[in-house]
Design a protein around this motif. Structure first.
Motif, mmCIF file in Angstrom:
data_model
loop_
_atom_site.group_PDB
_atom_site.id
_atom_site.type_symbol
_atom_site.label_atom_id
_atom_site.label_comp_id
_atom_site.label_asym_id
_atom_site.label_seq_id
_atom_site.Cartn_x
_atom_site.Cartn_y
_atom_site.Cartn_z
ATOM 1 N N ALA A 13 7.601 12.228 7.425
ATOM 2 C CA ALA A 13 9.319 12.239 6.560
ATOM 3 C C ALA A 13 9.032 11.336 6.102
ATOM 4 O O ALA A 13 8.387 10.277 5.557
ATOM 5 N N ALA A 14 9.569 11.457 4.913
ATOM 6 C CA ALA A 14 9.976 10.395 3.390
ATOM 7 C C ALA A 14 11.137 10.511 2.874
ATOM 8 O O ALA A 14 12.140 11.270 2.621
ATOM 9 N N LEU A 50 4.448 15.020 -2.449
ATOM 10 C CA LEU A 50 4.691 14.830 -0.766
ATOM 11 C C LEU A 50 4.553 16.180 -0.061
ATOM 12 O O LEU A 50 4.469 16.532 1.561
ATOM 13 N N ALA A 51 4.516 17.645 -1.297
ATOM 14 C CA ALA A 51 4.594 18.825 -0.393
ATOM 15 C C ALA A 51 3.090 18.856 0.139
ATOM 16 O O ALA A 51 2.550 19.355 0.840
ATOM 17 N N ARG A 52 2.197 17.313 -0.295
ATOM 18 C CA ARG A 52 0.832 18.097 0.600
ATOM 19 C C ARG A 52 1.081 17.198 1.426
ATOM 20 O O ARG A 52 0.027 17.201 1.886
ATOM 21 N N ILE A 53 1.021 15.609 1.687
ATOM 22 C CA ILE A 53 1.501 15.598 2.851
ATOM 23 C C ILE A 53 2.483 14.679 3.675
ATOM 24 O O ILE A 53 2.268 14.554 4.369
ATOM 25 N N CYS A 54 3.575 15.614 3.575
ATOM 26 C CA CYS A 54 4.707 15.205 4.244
ATOM 27 C C CYS A 54 5.097 16.044 5.154
ATOM 28 O O CYS A 54 4.860 17.535 4.128
ATOM 29 N N ALA A 55 5.258 15.904 6.351
ATOM 30 C CA ALA A 55 5.790 17.178 7.457
ATOM 31 C C ALA A 55 6.625 17.670 7.286
ATOM 32 O O ALA A 55 7.038 18.676 7.690
ATOM 33 N N MET A 87 17.804 17.983 -7.146
ATOM 34 C CA MET A 87 16.575 17.915 -6.944
ATOM 35 C C MET A 87 16.559 19.041 -5.668
ATOM 36 O O MET A 87 14.993 19.470 -5.465
ATOM 37 N N ARG A 88 17.364 19.664 -5.182
ATOM 38 C CA ARG A 88 17.531 19.946 -4.760
ATOM 39 C C ARG A 88 17.062 21.994 -4.761
ATOM 40 O O ARG A 88 16.049 22.388 -3.975
ATOM 41 N N GLY A 89 16.723 21.837 -5.405
ATOM 42 C CA GLY A 89 15.989 23.011 -6.767
ATOM 43 C C GLY A 89 14.620 23.230 -7.419
ATOM 44 O O GLY A 89 13.704 23.600 -6.825
ATOM 45 N N TRP A 90 13.420 21.548 -6.967
ATOM 46 C CA TRP A 90 12.657 21.228 -7.165
ATOM 47 C C TRP A 90 11.877 21.244 -6.183
ATOM 48 O O TRP A 90 11.115 21.692 -5.364
ATOM 49 N N GLY A 91 13.327 20.974 -4.641
ATOM 50 C CA GLY A 91 12.575 21.443 -3.392
ATOM 51 C C GLY A 91 12.669 22.247 -3.232
ATOM 52 O O GLY A 91 11.150 22.847 -2.320
ATOM 53 N N GLU A 92 13.209 23.337 -3.390
ATOM 54 C CA GLU A 92 13.173 25.391 -2.697
ATOM 55 C C GLU A 92 11.855 25.505 -3.821
ATOM 56 O O GLU A 92 11.089 26.431 -3.340
ATOM 57 N N ARG A 93 11.968 24.829 -4.818
ATOM 58 C CA ARG A 93 10.474 25.385 -5.436
ATOM 59 C C ARG A 93 9.115 24.682 -5.384
ATOM 60 O O ARG A 93 8.192 25.634 -4.904
ATOM 61 N N LEU A 94 8.989 23.738 -4.320
ATOM 62 C CA LEU A 94 8.048 23.275 -4.175
ATOM 63 C C LEU A 94 7.372 23.468 -2.449
ATOM 64 O O LEU A 94 6.298 23.368 -1.925
ATOM 65 N N GLY A 95 8.737 24.673 -1.837
ATOM 66 C CA GLY A 95 7.991 24.540 -0.651
ATOM 67 C C GLY A 95 8.488 22.675 0.282
ATOM 68 O O GLY A 95 7.892 22.980 1.394
ATOM 69 N N VAL A 96 9.669 22.092 -0.375
ATOM 70 C CA VAL A 96 10.096 20.977 0.542
ATOM 71 C C VAL A 96 10.853 21.153 1.058
ATOM 72 O O VAL A 96 11.998 21.271 0.332
ATOM 73 N N GLU A 97 11.883 20.710 2.114
ATOM 74 C CA GLU A 97 12.822 20.396 2.854
ATOM 75 C C GLU A 97 13.506 19.275 2.165
ATOM 76 O O GLU A 97 13.538 18.380 2.726
ATOM 77 N N VAL A 98 14.083 19.290 1.357
ATOM 78 C CA VAL A 98 14.833 18.355 0.673
ATOM 79 C C VAL A 98 16.313 18.038 0.882
ATOM 80 O O VAL A 98 17.248 18.873 0.759
ATOM 81 N N ARG A 99 16.688 17.027 1.675
ATOM 82 C CA ARG A 99 17.703 16.126 1.987
ATOM 83 C C ARG A 99 18.838 15.469 0.836
ATOM 84 O O ARG A 99 17.951 14.576 0.788
#
Length: 283
Positions: A131-132, A148-153, A169-181
């Protein structure tokens, strides 16, 4: 080491960093150190104060001697419609920090911030985290998310001010496949317990968190390099946590730029870092 793509050794090749403001940039120091280490005496690297309004005109004046450009704010997105194409990495965050000019004049946009951040962490042994946390929003935060999409599980907690930034930031997370809280900046101290914290904010923005560093901190990557260390970085280190600074990112992304522009691999990481450290010490 492969031969430079610049052609005959006597052919003058030019590169530069563009932005506004630009006087503080360490890019000339790093790239010139690389050219010296690689024996590329026919290469030069300069800096130019260029605003968004003047960017198109600057590009129009480039002649065949130009091999590439480095870009800082506010040009990383403004450059995109002026290029012949951009890499998937740059497209993922809609930010270009490198332009490679081919011999036929084609201009391709790249983003070396993302792989540079990953490489800097890997150099310190951080290759995978569960996590990060990302402190801040904006272009640098988007690049951090892409890295982080490459190294964060697991999930990434983004600490921001305001709902507009939160939505971004939520939008970037969706676009990059990262779960953003998303967490409000007022509660950012509670997110410092993550195994990796990436601070993407300007100097002084994280000063208020310096006395909230956890007892056993993980790794902090603070993208500020001047002044250094930041109060947060100093407090983190005092508690025994691993700390990376803006110079780590700057050097690793610049090495990739040198490789892209010159065609010479590997770039001289040690020489570039030494030059950057010397320049910062002299400020």
């Amino acid at each position: 080491m492969t031969a430079a793509r610049a052609g005959a050794p006597c052919t003058v090749r030019r590169a530069a960093v563009l932005g506004s403001p630009i006087a503080h940039s360490l890019s000339p120091v790093l790239h010139r150190a690389a050219y010296a280490a690689l024996g590329l005496g026919h290469w030069s690297y300069d800096r130019f104060e260029v605003t968004e309004e003047k960017l198109a005109g600057f590009l129009d004046r480039l002649d065949p001697s130009w091999a590439g450009l480095s870009l800082t704010m506010p040009l990383k997105r403004a450059i995109i419609p002026l290029l012949d194409g951009i890499s998937p990495t740059a497209a993922a965050v809609e930010a270009v920090n490198t332009v490679v000019v081919t011999e036929d004049g084609r201009r391709t946009g790249e983003n070396t911030d993302i792989p540079g951040l990953v490489a800097a962490l890997a150099e310190r042994g951080v290759e995978r985290v569960p996590a990060a946390t990302v402190l801040g929003a904006g272009a640098t935060a988007a690049s951090a998310l892409a890295a982080l999409a490459r190294i964060c599980a697991g999930p990434v907690t983004a600490c921001v001010r305001g709902e507009a930034r939160a939505a971004e930031m939520r939008g970037w997370g969706e676009r990059l496949g990262v779960e953003v809280r998303v967490l409000d900046w007022a509660d950012a101290a509670s997110a410092l317990t993550a195994p990796l914290v990436v601070a993407t904010t300007p100097a002084r923005a994280t000063d208020g968190l310096a006395d909230r560093v956890p007892e056993a901190p993980g790794t902090l990557f603070d993208v500020v390099y001047d002044p250094w260390p930041t109060p947060l970085a100093a407090a983190w280190s005092a508690r025994g946590g691993a700390v990376l600074g803006g110079l780590d990112l700057l050097v690793h992304q610049a090495v990739l730029q040198v490789e892209l522009m010159t065609g010479v691999r590997p770039g001289p990481l040690a020489a570039m870092r030494a030059a950057g450290e010397q320049a910062l010490a002299a400020r």
